[in-house]
Scaffold this motif. Structure first.
Motif: not given
Length: 157
Positions: A54-62, A110-118
């Motif tokens: 959800a944070a990813y989607t909102a940040a993407f739109v902005l 891949a188990g990547m950290n959610t703060k790096i993966a984007p």
């Protein structure tokens, strides 16, 4: 010799030279860096209060809204219009799908950290975003313009 092809508005589209195209690519990279930083700051600010996607989607739109204005004014040096603004998100659907699939795969499989993966997922989408945004923001750079250009340069001998 055939007359130069015109677009739907009856205007002969400007065909940028190699130097101008390289300038666009360079400026696109700069805008992309600023846009990615903006996206990432929005994402990190929202991530503590909502699920990562959800944070990813909102940040993407902005960040997409900011990207539209930076690309029209700086990258392609064209005038923003409501039509371009309304079409611009359509080109970003491809970007969103590529980044979303990449984000999901990197986090889930891949188990990547959610703060790096984007950030990693965003890098993969860059070439697609450049081509699609250019087609929307600069009239006459689509497939029909490329075909018209090939027709003009082919020899009839």
């Amino acid at each position: 010799m055939p007359a130069p092809a015109t677009n739907a508005a009856g205007v002969t589209p400007h065909k940028p030279g190699r130097k101008e195209q390289l300038g666009q690519i360079f400026r696109f990279g700069l805008v992309g860096g600023v846009n990615t930083g903006t996206f990432y700051v929005f994402y990190l600010l929202m991530h503590p209060w909502m699920p990562y996607f959800a944070a990813y989607t909102a940040a993407f739109v902005l960040s997409m809204i900011g990207s539209f204005f930076m690309n029209t004014y700086f990258t392609y040096r064209t005038r923003p219009t409501w039509k371009k603004f309304l079409l611009f998100p359509l080109t970003n659907i491809t970007n969103f799908v590529i980044q979303s699939a990449g984000l999901f795969a990197l986090v889930t499989w891949a188990g990547m950290n959610t703060k790096i993966a984007p950030l990693v997922a965003a890098v993969v989408a860059i070439p697609f975003t450049f081509v699609l945004s250019r087609k929307i923001l600069i009239p006459g750079t689509g497939a029909k313009a490329a075909e018209a250009d090939r027709t003009r340069t082919e020899s009839t001998v």
